[in-house]
Structures are given as C-alpha cells and as structure tokens.
Design a protein around this motif. Structure first.
Motif, PDB file in Angstrom:
ATOM      1  N   GLU A 157     -49.331-103.868  32.540  1.00  0.00           N
ATOM      2  CA  GLU A 157     -50.521-103.521  32.394  1.00  0.00           C
ATOM      3  C   GLU A 157     -52.140-103.168  33.681  1.00  0.00           C
ATOM      4  N   ASN A 158     -51.068-102.169  34.407  1.00  0.00           N
ATOM      5  CA  ASN A 158     -51.299-100.959  34.932  1.00  0.00           C
ATOM      6  C   ASN A 158     -50.897 -99.330  34.710  1.00  0.00           C
ATOM      7  N   MET A 159     -51.726 -98.660  34.613  1.00  0.00           N
ATOM      8  CA  MET A 159     -51.498 -97.574  33.922  1.00  0.00           C
ATOM      9  C   MET A 159     -52.563 -96.636  34.906  1.00  0.00           C
ATOM     10  N   GLU A 172     -51.461-100.819  25.384  1.00  0.00           N
ATOM     11  CA  GLU A 172     -50.570 -99.633  25.421  1.00  0.00           C
ATOM     12  C   GLU A 172     -51.536 -98.287  25.811  1.00  0.00           C
ATOM     13  N   ARG A 173     -52.682 -98.031  25.247  1.00  0.00           N
ATOM     14  CA  ARG A 173     -53.739 -97.154  25.246  1.00  0.00           C
ATOM     15  C   ARG A 173     -54.110 -96.075  26.660  1.00  0.00           C
ATOM     16  N   PHE A 174     -54.005 -95.467  27.018  1.00  0.00           N
ATOM     17  CA  PHE A 174     -55.175 -94.965  28.035  1.00  0.00           C
ATOM     18  C   PHE A 174     -55.045 -93.258  27.689  1.00  0.00           C
ATOM     19  N   SER A 175     -56.301 -92.647  27.366  1.00  0.00           N
ATOM     20  CA  SER A 175     -56.636 -91.558  26.774  1.00  0.00           C
ATOM     21  C   SER A 175     -57.829 -91.001  28.035  1.00  0.00           C
ATOM     22  N   LEU A 176     -57.123 -89.818  28.387  1.00  0.00           N
ATOM     23  CA  LEU A 176     -57.995 -89.179  29.533  1.00  0.00           C
ATOM     24  C   LEU A 176     -58.579 -88.010  29.253  1.00  0.00           C
ATOM     25  N   ILE A 177     -59.418 -87.710  29.370  1.00  0.00           N
ATOM     26  CA  ILE A 177     -61.074 -87.329  28.667  1.00  0.00           C
ATOM     27  C   ILE A 177     -61.462 -86.499  29.491  1.00  0.00           C
ATOM     28  N   LEU A 178     -61.681 -84.804  29.132  1.00  0.00           N
ATOM     29  CA  LEU A 178     -62.364 -83.785  29.998  1.00  0.00           C
ATOM     30  C   LEU A 178     -63.602 -83.283  28.943  1.00  0.00           C
ATOM     31  N   GLU A 179     -64.639 -84.101  29.717  1.00  0.00           N
ATOM     32  CA  GLU A 179     -66.158 -83.719  28.567  1.00  0.00           C
ATOM     33  C   GLU A 179     -65.806 -82.433  28.810  1.00  0.00           C
ATOM     34  N   SER A 180     -65.977 -81.537  29.471  1.00  0.00           N
ATOM     35  CA  SER A 180     -66.312 -80.048  29.321  1.00  0.00           C
ATOM     36  C   SER A 180     -65.065 -79.063  29.939  1.00  0.00           C
ATOM     37  N   ALA A 181     -64.137 -78.554  29.965  1.00  0.00           N
ATOM     38  CA  ALA A 181     -63.176 -78.319  30.399  1.00  0.00           C
ATOM     39  C   ALA A 181     -63.211 -76.927  31.625  1.00  0.00           C
ATOM     40  N   SER A 182     -62.894 -76.898  32.161  1.00  0.00           N
ATOM     41  CA  SER A 182     -63.289 -75.596  33.009  1.00  0.00           C
ATOM     42  C   SER A 182     -61.915 -74.863  33.379  1.00  0.00           C
ATOM     43  N   THR A 183     -61.457 -73.617  33.861  1.00  0.00           N
ATOM     44  CA  THR A 183     -60.565 -73.051  34.343  1.00  0.00           C
ATOM     45  C   THR A 183     -59.795 -73.911  34.958  1.00  0.00           C
ATOM     46  N   ASN A 184     -60.895 -74.779  36.686  1.00  0.00           N
ATOM     47  CA  ASN A 184     -59.492 -74.874  37.299  1.00  0.00           C
ATOM     48  C   ASN A 184     -59.306 -76.565  37.450  1.00  0.00           C
ATOM     49  N   GLN A 185     -59.126 -77.022  35.751  1.00  0.00           N
ATOM     50  CA  GLN A 185     -58.731 -77.776  35.057  1.00  0.00           C
ATOM     51  C   GLN A 185     -57.136 -77.507  34.539  1.00  0.00           C
ATOM     52  N   THR A 186     -57.094 -76.429  34.343  1.00  0.00           N
ATOM     53  CA  THR A 186     -55.538 -75.895  34.503  1.00  0.00           C
ATOM     54  C   THR A 186     -54.290 -76.726  35.354  1.00  0.00           C
ATOM     55  N   SER A 187     -53.745 -76.909  34.502  1.00  0.00           N
ATOM     56  CA  SER A 187     -52.173 -78.642  35.476  1.00  0.00           C
ATOM     57  C   SER A 187     -51.924 -79.122  34.860  1.00  0.00           C
ATOM     58  N   MET A 188     -50.843 -79.574  35.404  1.00  0.00           N
ATOM     59  CA  MET A 188     -49.649 -80.967  34.528  1.00  0.00           C
ATOM     60  C   MET A 188     -50.756 -81.593  34.690  1.00  0.00           C
ATOM     61  N   TYR A 189     -50.219 -82.304  33.318  1.00  0.00           N
ATOM     62  CA  TYR A 189     -51.027 -83.925  33.457  1.00  0.00           C
ATOM     63  C   TYR A 189     -49.802 -84.893  33.326  1.00  0.00           C
ATOM     64  N   LEU A 190     -50.453 -86.038  33.927  1.00  0.00           N
ATOM     65  CA  LEU A 190     -48.574 -87.249  33.890  1.00  0.00           C
ATOM     66  C   LEU A 190     -49.604 -88.336  33.858  1.00  0.00           C
ATOM     67  N   CYS A 191     -49.067 -89.294  33.066  1.00  0.00           N
ATOM     68  CA  CYS A 191     -49.806 -90.859  33.083  1.00  0.00           C
ATOM     69  C   CYS A 191     -48.261 -91.419  32.886  1.00  0.00           C
ATOM     70  N   ALA A 192     -48.831 -92.135  34.371  1.00  0.00           N
ATOM     71  CA  ALA A 192     -47.540 -93.650  34.346  1.00  0.00           C
ATOM     72  C   ALA A 192     -48.360 -95.090  33.869  1.00  0.00           C
ATOM     73  N   SER A 193     -47.005 -95.545  33.928  1.00  0.00           N
ATOM     74  CA  SER A 193     -47.865 -97.442  34.145  1.00  0.00           C
ATOM     75  C   SER A 193     -47.088 -98.200  34.573  1.00  0.00           C
ATOM     76  N   ASN A 194     -47.210 -99.170  35.332  1.00  0.00           N
ATOM     77  CA  ASN A 194     -46.217-100.453  35.773  1.00  0.00           C
ATOM     78  C   ASN A 194     -47.117-101.905  35.696  1.00  0.00           C
ATOM     79  N   LYS A 195     -46.252-102.901  35.914  1.00  0.00           N
ATOM     80  CA  LYS A 195     -46.413-103.545  36.132  1.00  0.00           C
ATOM     81  C   LYS A 195     -47.165-104.570  37.597  1.00  0.00           C
TER      82      LYS A 195
END
Lengths: 113, 116
Positions: free
Chosen positions: A30-32, A72-95
């Motif tokens: 249920e959780n993402m 089952e699907r969870f999307s992350l949206i960057l509306e207008s990307a900026s240089t300070n959003q350069t990073s590693m992005y991790l998705c996770a889930s649990n019950k």
C-alpha cells in the motif's frame, strides 16, 4: 523474487525540463516512497503515498510532485528541473501493518545540466 | 521526533579483522531498528532488523547487530571482514508508536572500506 523497479537508472536533463521518474512494485504494497540521496545527508523523504491517489509531503517536497494512479506505480515529477536537483532518487515500498521495513529499487541517478 | 546518528563517515578495516559500524538513535517510545547496505550505484539492500526479543540480531552475509537500550545504540558488527563488504551502510529507526506510513528515519551513512 519481489521487486521494486525504477524505469530509468541514469538520466541527463537540462535546466527547466520536465522530468518523470517511474517506480513499479510487484508486492501489492500500500505504501510507496520517494527518497533523495545526497552524500553526507543520508536519505531524505520527498513524498510518500499510502493509497491510490493519496499522497503526503515528506521532508523536502519543494520542487517535486507525485502521482499514484495505480497501486503498483508511483511517479515522481520535477516540473522544471534545476541543477540543485541533481541527485540519486530512490523509490521504496512497504506494507502499513508491518515493522516499517522498506524495499528499495535500484535508484535513478539524475543529472541536471 | 525520531533521529539516528552514525558518528563515523568512514571506517577502514583490514580484511580478516572484526568490524564495527556505529549507530545511535533517539525515539520517544520503543524502536524498530534496521541496517541497510548500498553498493555503488545501487539501491539499498536490507541486512537485518531488531523488533523485539534477543538483543543480538543476526542478518545477511554474516553481519550481526546488538541492541543496547541503555545506550540507545544498535552497532553493526562482523567477526571477520571481507573486501566485498566494502560499501555504504545505513542505520534506520522507526518509533513503534508511529504507523509505518510515516516511514523510517535514516542516518547519514558510513562508508566501510575493507583493505586487502
């Protein structure tokens, strides 16, 4: 084998572009969650979702939005990307009724030029 | 509020020697505690967790951790380090009184390097 799959492992985008990061899990959780990981800062929660179409802000939601149209699907949206959003992005889930143990995807490394 | 501290950014140990990666936590109630490992450019992998019961928890790849309530610590240990153990290690905590939807709090990570 249970899995959390992040569709893009590496992305390079330009400042101002709209960016979509997709995450799919096959564990009927249920959780993402979407985290951002930066050196020395650990993992910081951006957004999480506890049900379809439900979302809550985490610790650093500014500059991001999310979408959860299917369980089952969870999307992350960057509306207008900026240089300070350069990073590693991790998705996770649990019950929601467990200990809180998280199951992670492989990560999406985003570079914004 | 809950928090986790990993006081060492970097730990170096010779192969075959015992290793310890330190973690202390703060919660208002009783904790669930976790260790995760991350290899370069990969996601986090679960190593072990403390829920209740025996204070010594055994996990994957020969790792173990000891829960110490009086010192609010949950240090990760391994009797004999391998070069392949070199990775980034994260400690995490959740207050049992909170629903899991409000997620774990992670430490800043400790880079373990095992020298051949």
């Amino acid at each position: 084998d249970v899995k959390v799959t992040q569709s893009s492992r590496y992305l390079v985008k330009r400042t101002g572009e709209k960016v979509f990061l997709e995450c799919v899990q096959d564990m009927d959780h249920e959780n993402m969650f979407w985290y951002r990981q930066d050196p020395g800062l650990g993992l910081r929660l951006i957004y999480f979702s506890y049900d379809v179409k439900m979302k809550e802000k985490g610790d650093i939601p500014e500059g991001y939005s999310v979408s959860r149209e299917k369980k089952e699907r969870f999307s992350l949206i960057l509306e207008s990307a900026s240089t300070n959003q350069t990073s590693m992005y991790l998705c996770a889930s649990n019950k929601p009724d467990g200990t809180g143990e998280l199951f992670f995807g492989e990560g999406s490394r985003l570079t914004v030029l | 509020a809950q928090s986790v501290a990993q006081p060492e950014d970097q730990v170096n140990v010779a192969e075959g020697n015992p290793l310890t990666v330190k973690c202390t936590y703060s919660v208002s109630g009783n904790p669930y505690l976790f260790w995760y490992v991350q290899y370069p450019n990969r996601g986090l992998q679960f190593l072990l967790k403390y829920i209740t019961g025996d204070n010594l928890v055994k996990g994957s790849y020969g790792f173990e951790a000891e829960f110490n309530k009086s010192q609010t610590s949950f240090h990760l240990k391994k009797p004999s380090a391998l070069v392949s153990d070199s990775a980034l290690y994260f400690c995490a905590v959740r207050d049992r009184g909170q629903g899991s939807a409000r997620q774990l709090t992670f430490g800043s990570g400790t880079q373990l390097t095992v020298l051949p």
